[in-house]
Structures are given as structure tokens and as C-alpha cells.
Design a protein around this motif. Structure first.
Motif, PDB file in Angstrom:
ATOM      1  N   GLN A  21       0.829  -1.213   0.000  1.00 20.31           N
ATOM      2  CA  GLN A  21       0.000   0.000   0.000  1.00 20.31           C
ATOM      3  C   GLN A  21       0.861   1.259   0.000  1.00 20.31           C
ATOM      4  O   GLN A  21       0.547   2.245  -0.678  1.00 20.31           O
ATOM      5  N   ALA A  22       1.971   1.220   0.756  1.00 23.03           N
ATOM      6  CA  ALA A  22       2.881   2.369   0.762  1.00 23.03           C
ATOM      7  C   ALA A  22       3.515   2.562  -0.618  1.00 23.03           C
ATOM      8  O   ALA A  22       3.691   3.697  -1.079  1.00 23.03           O
ATOM      9  N   TYR A  23       3.843   1.454  -1.269  1.00 17.69           N
ATOM     10  CA  TYR A  23       4.424   1.542  -2.615  1.00 17.69           C
ATOM     11  C   TYR A  23       3.439   2.198  -3.579  1.00 17.69           C
ATOM     12  O   TYR A  23       3.826   3.058  -4.387  1.00 17.69           O
ATOM     13  N   ALA A  24       2.169   1.815  -3.464  1.00 18.39           N
ATOM     14  CA  ALA A  24       1.150   2.417  -4.331  1.00 18.39           C
ATOM     15  C   ALA A  24       1.023   3.917  -4.067  1.00 18.39           C
ATOM     16  O   ALA A  24       0.913   4.717  -5.011  1.00 18.39           O
ATOM     17  N   ARG A  25       1.016   4.305  -2.807  1.00 16.81           N
ATOM     18  CA  ARG A  25       0.938   5.740  -2.494  1.00 16.81           C
ATOM     19  C   ARG A  25       2.116   6.489  -3.096  1.00 16.81           C
ATOM     20  O   ARG A  25       1.964   7.618  -3.599  1.00 16.81           O
ATOM     21  N   TRP A  26       3.294   5.869  -3.045  1.00 11.56           N
ATOM     22  CA  TRP A  26       4.501   6.511  -3.573  1.00 11.56           C
ATOM     23  C   TRP A  26       4.412   6.695  -5.086  1.00 11.56           C
ATOM     24  O   TRP A  26       4.581   7.808  -5.589  1.00 11.56           O
ATOM     25  N   VAL A  27       4.149   5.611  -5.833  1.00  8.90           N
ATOM     26  CA  VAL A  27       4.143   5.743  -7.296  1.00  8.90           C
ATOM     27  C   VAL A  27       2.993   6.628  -7.767  1.00  8.90           C
ATOM     28  O   VAL A  27       3.132   7.382  -8.737  1.00  8.90           O
ATOM     29  N   ASN A  28       1.862   6.582  -7.064  1.00 13.66           N
ATOM     30  CA  ASN A  28       0.733   7.425  -7.472  1.00 13.66           C
ATOM     31  C   ASN A  28       1.003   8.892  -7.198  1.00 13.66           C
ATOM     32  O   ASN A  28       0.517   9.765  -7.927  1.00 13.66           O
ATOM     33  N   SER A  29       1.809   9.170  -6.167  1.00 17.08           N
ATOM     34  CA  SER A  29       2.180  10.566  -5.889  1.00 17.08           C
ATOM     35  C   SER A  29       3.103  11.117  -6.969  1.00 17.08           C
ATOM     36  O   SER A  29       3.256  12.332  -7.110  1.00 17.08           O
ATOM     37  N   ARG A  30       3.697  10.225  -7.736  1.00 15.74           N
ATOM     38  CA  ARG A  30       4.615  10.606  -8.819  1.00 15.74           C
ATOM     39  C   ARG A  30       3.952  10.489 -10.187  1.00 15.74           C
ATOM     40  O   ARG A  30       4.628  10.526 -11.215  1.00 15.74           O
ATOM     41  N   ILE A 278       9.362   4.399   2.717  1.00 14.60           N
ATOM     42  CA  ILE A 278       8.741   4.067   4.002  1.00 14.60           C
ATOM     43  C   ILE A 278       8.614   5.313   4.867  1.00 14.60           C
ATOM     44  O   ILE A 278       7.572   5.572   5.482  1.00 14.60           O
ATOM     45  N   GLY A 279       9.680   6.121   4.903  1.00 12.03           N
ATOM     46  CA  GLY A 279       9.652   7.334   5.719  1.00 12.03           C
ATOM     47  C   GLY A 279       8.611   8.333   5.264  1.00 12.03           C
ATOM     48  O   GLY A 279       8.002   9.032   6.079  1.00 12.03           O
ATOM     49  N   GLU A 280       8.372   8.407   3.964  1.00 10.83           N
ATOM     50  CA  GLU A 280       7.447   9.408   3.426  1.00 10.83           C
ATOM     51  C   GLU A 280       6.014   8.903   3.286  1.00 10.83           C
ATOM     52  O   GLU A 280       5.068   9.701   3.363  1.00 10.83           O
ATOM     53  N   HIS A 281       5.839   7.577   3.086  1.00 13.87           N
ATOM     54  CA  HIS A 281       4.508   7.069   2.767  1.00 13.87           C
ATOM     55  C   HIS A 281       4.019   5.982   3.721  1.00 13.87           C
ATOM     56  O   HIS A 281       2.907   5.474   3.542  1.00 13.87           O
ATOM     57  N   ALA A 282       4.834   5.625   4.717  1.00 12.84           N
ATOM     58  CA  ALA A 282       4.375   4.697   5.752  1.00 12.84           C
ATOM     59  C   ALA A 282       4.845   5.176   7.118  1.00 12.84           C
ATOM     60  O   ALA A 282       5.052   4.384   8.032  1.00 12.84           O
ATOM     61  N   PHE A 283       4.993   6.495   7.230  1.00 14.24           N
ATOM     62  CA  PHE A 283       5.485   7.071   8.483  1.00 14.24           C
ATOM     63  C   PHE A 283       4.513   6.748   9.624  1.00 14.24           C
ATOM     64  O   PHE A 283       3.311   6.959   9.513  1.00 14.24           O
ATOM     65  N   GLY A 284       5.053   6.211  10.718  1.00  8.83           N
ATOM     66  CA  GLY A 284       4.223   5.883  11.872  1.00  8.83           C
ATOM     67  C   GLY A 284       3.522   4.542  11.779  1.00  8.83           C
ATOM     68  O   GLY A 284       2.857   4.121  12.728  1.00  8.83           O
ATOM     69  N   ASP A 285       3.651   3.855  10.656  1.00  5.62           N
ATOM     70  CA  ASP A 285       3.028   2.534  10.502  1.00  5.62           C
ATOM     71  C   ASP A 285       4.029   1.488  10.989  1.00  5.62           C
ATOM     72  O   ASP A 285       4.965   1.127  10.264  1.00  5.62           O
ATOM     73  N   ASN A 286       3.846   0.997  12.203  1.00  6.88           N
ATOM     74  CA  ASN A 286       4.838   0.075  12.767  1.00  6.88           C
ATOM     75  C   ASN A 286       4.775  -1.323  12.162  1.00  6.88           C
ATOM     76  O   ASN A 286       5.556  -2.195  12.538  1.00  6.88           O
ATOM     77  N   ARG A 287       3.861  -1.549  11.228  1.00  5.17           N
ATOM     78  CA  ARG A 287       3.860  -2.825  10.506  1.00  5.17           C
ATOM     79  C   ARG A 287       5.003  -2.896   9.506  1.00  5.17           C
ATOM     80  O   ARG A 287       5.456  -3.990   9.140  1.00  5.17           O
TER      81      ARG A 287
END
Length: 392
Positions: A21-30, A278-287
Motif C-alpha cells: 500500500q505504501a508503494y502504491a501511495r509513492w508511485v501514485n504521488s509521482r 517508508i519514511g514518506e509514505h508509511a510514516f508511523g506505521d509500525n507494521r
């Protein structure tokens, strides 16, 4: 789609769907991939064959382009459904036999076979006079003794003492005692002797119990108190940095333990792009733990998918077009996290049980001063060990 077990009594891999899910947020932000938005569906297989089949059924219903960066032990429950629909399975974790035999599976690592065979070679190189293997009493676990024996035999050592254990136990005192007693009885007798020119340095115990490996080593620490020292080992995924941290860091009973992995150590600079995402798109997600091999596998698998889709240009993106590209294109670069990956026919492994393995490289690591660190430059190739190892 990405699936993995969560909330179970045995192995849990919540970081894999979270990384997807974080990967998707990253590529979609680009702007997506070639202008296409990446939509990720996730599914929990609950370490259960029925739930694994349901995840596959949902993939068919949703008409997914691929199942990517996933974990499930139940290949029989999901792979035939994916094959019927023509959906490729990219970057499984490597715990189901079907991941290395199905023509629609595209593994990014050598799975448990490569790890365990490599662990045997690492322990033999470390001079273990005898090895006790503690492994799950499951169909997946049943293949591990012959694989580690193949690795040990590479340097003239072996065979292991096979200690079966439940994969969801809350204590392992009995199994720890058996492993320790066998290691001491057979390993101490051989201490200092020469085996085919290899001087032995005492007994070893290696545990491959996934999410319950920390429970085993806690039991082992208690049982070992009044025993001669025995070196410990495991494979990445069962042993990872978070476990060393939880068990005391530099004071951890795992200090000095050997570990065999698929990828470079977590502090390697090649992981910098993943850590930034991870730092930009999964910040605070301890999973999402950057040192977790499951998270790392998902990152690599989605990197493969992204580069394949980029290579399609204006071509329609379907399961068929992605599969055709996987089968026919040249090597895929993962930024040095693996060797370049190529699933064309000539790159398949000449091993009856694992023909789909195209990456037979592993890394050797060891816990030093509370950190998992690299002890061998580059990758170690276990191809010949897998091809020539015992078949039963």
C-alpha cells in the motif's frame, strides 16, 4: 493484489500488504506508472488453506493484473486458481512448493530452499562439529532437513539432528533440550577433529520457526544455562534485527548467531530508496519494518512489476501482457538488491523440485554487537547445492 497472514497464532506478515500500500501511495504521488494509477488490493490468508483459496478467488473476481510480493504456505489452495485465470504470481516469499514449480510463478529469491541450503553451507564453513535443526512439523518443514544436509555436505559435514516442533507453540523447552543434548552429545565428541580437511569448532543449533523463532530461543536460553556453549543460527525471516533488539541487543542470547539471508544487510545503501519511501509514505506505521525480509521482498516484487509495466509503453496492461513480458523480456534490474532477474526458459534451475528458481544467491550475516552485519562480501551462489543435493 498482495496477501499475507495476519492476526494468527503462527507466522504473521502484516508488513507485506502494508508495504504494498505504501508503494502504491509513492508511485501514485509521482503520477503512477506510465501514467497509470496503481491500485493495490490486500487479503489476509490467516495461515489457513480455505482463506488462501478465498484470496485467490477474490483476485479472479477483481481481475487483478498480478499477485505481487505475497506470503502463503498454501500453494495448492491458490496457485491452480491463478493458473486457470492466467494471473502471474510475482515475488512470493518462497514457502510453498508451487512457487518453484508453477509456470505462472516468478520468484525474486530462492525461498526457503536457498536459505536453508545456504545456512548449511554457512554452518559448515563456520566449523560446526554437529548441527541440530529445529523446524516446524509441517509439510513445508519436512523438506528442510534434506536441504540443510545438502549445504552441510558441500563441506563434508552432516547430517543434522532433525527436531520437529509445532509452529504455534508458546514454549519450546522440550524441543530446545533435545536440540541441545544432541548437539552436545555428537558435536562435543567431534570437537577439534578434522572432517575432510575442515577443523571443527563445536556444536551448533539452528532454528527455522518463522514467527515463533524468538519463543524457541527464549526457551533455549533457559535450557542452556548449565550447558557447555553451543553456537546458534537461523535464516533471515526467522531471525531478524527486530528480534535481536527485543531480546536484548548486545546482551541478546543471539549475539554471535549466524544468519543466512536473500538480500544485502539492512544497513546496506542499496536499501536507501525503500527506506525513503517508508519514511514518506508509511510514516508511523509500525507494521512496515525496513529490516523485515517480507517487507523487502514486497518492495523488490513491486519494483519488478513497475519496471515491466514501464517497458510495455502504450500496450494494454493485462495479466496476459504482464505474463508475456515476464516470459520473454531480458533481465530485470532490482537496484542491486538481487542479481538481475530473468525468467526465460534458459535461466531456470536444473533441479526437479525447484525449476522456477532463477535467483540462487544468498548472503551470510552474523549478529555482532547487537546488529546483523554482513560477514561475506557479495552474494554466495547455492545453485550447485540445490541441483546436486539429496532429493529425499
Amino acid at each position: 493484489m498482495t496477501w499475507a497472514p495476519q492476526g494468527t497464532k503462527a507466522t504473521n506478515m502484516p508488513g507485506m500488504p502494508a508495504m504494498a500500500q505504501a508503494y502504491a501511495r509513492w508511485v501514485n504521488s509521482r503520477g503512477g506508472i506510465n501514467g497509470h494509477r496503481l491500485r493495490v488490493l490486500t487479503c489476509n490468508d490467516h495461515n489457513d488453506t480455505v482463506r488462501a483459496a478465498r484470496c485467490a478467488s477474490r483476485a479472479l473476481k477483481e481481475r487483478v493484473v498480478a499477485v505481487v510480493g505475497s506470503y502463503s504456505q498454501y500453494g495448492r489452495a491458490y496457485m491452480s486458481a491463478l493458473e486457470r485465470a492466467g494471473i502471474p504470481y510475482i515475488g512470493g516469499y518462497g514457502v510453498a512448493d508451487q512457487e518453484f514449480s508453477s509456470p505462472l510463478s516468478y520468484p525474486v529469491n530462492g525461498g526457503l530452499p536457498a536459505l536453508v541450503a545456504g545456512n548449511g553451507r554457512q554452518l559448515a564453513a563456520g566449523g560446526c562439529s554437529h548441527v541440530s535443526l529445529v523446524r516446524p512439523d509441517t509439510s513445508v518443514g519436512d523438506q528442510l532437513p534434506r536441504l540443510i544436509n545438502a549445504g552441510l555436505a558441500h563441506s563434508g559435514a552432516g547430517p543434522v539432528t532433525d527436531v520437529r516442533a509445532p509452529e504455534d507453540a508458546f514454549a519450546y523447552a522440550r524441543h530446545a533440550r533435545r536440540a541441545l543434548n544432541s548437539a552436545n552429545a555428537q558435536g562435543t565428541a567431534a570437537f577439534g577433529t578434522s572432517v575432510e580437511g575442515r577443523r571443527t569448532n563445536g556444536p551448533c543449533v539452528t532454528a527455522v520457526l518463522g514467527g515463533r523463532t524468538d519463543t524457541f530461543f527464549d526457551s533455549f536460553r533457559r535450557v542452556q544455562k548449565d550447558s557447555p556453549p553451543v553456537r546458534t543460527a537461523s535464516v533471515l525471516g526467522s531471525l531478524q534485527q527486530s528480534l535481536v533488539d527485543r531480546s536484548g541487543g548486545q546482551a541478546s542470547p543471539l549475539e554471535g548467531a549466524y544468519a543466512t539471508g536473500w538480500y544485502p544487510a539492512a544497513d546496506d545503501k542499496r536499501w536507501k530508496p525503500m527506506k525513503k519511501v517508508i519514511g514518506e509514505h508509511a510514516f508511523g506505521d509500525n507494521r512496515v519494518d525496513a529490516t523485515d525480509p517480507g517487507v523487502q521482498t514486497t518492495w523488490i516484487a513491486y519494483t519488478v512489476l513497475r519496471r515491466l509495466i514501464e517497458s510495455l509503453g502504450d500496450e494494454e496492461i493485462t495479466a496476459k501482457s504482464v505474463r508475456h513480458t515476464l516470459d520473454t523480456r531480458g533481465s530485470v534490474d532490482t537496484g542491486g538488491l538481487t542479481p538481475k532477474l530473468n525468467w526465460t526458459y534458459g535461466n531456470m534451475l536444473a533441479a526437479r523440485d525447484f525449476p522456477r528458481i532463477v535467483n540462487t544467491k544468498v548472503t551470510y550475516q552474523r549478529v555482532r554487537e547487537g546488529r546483523l552485519t554482513t560477514v561475506h562480501d557479495g552474494f554466495v551462489d547455492v545453485q550447485k547445492t540445490l541441483e546436486n543435493g539429496p532429493s529425499s
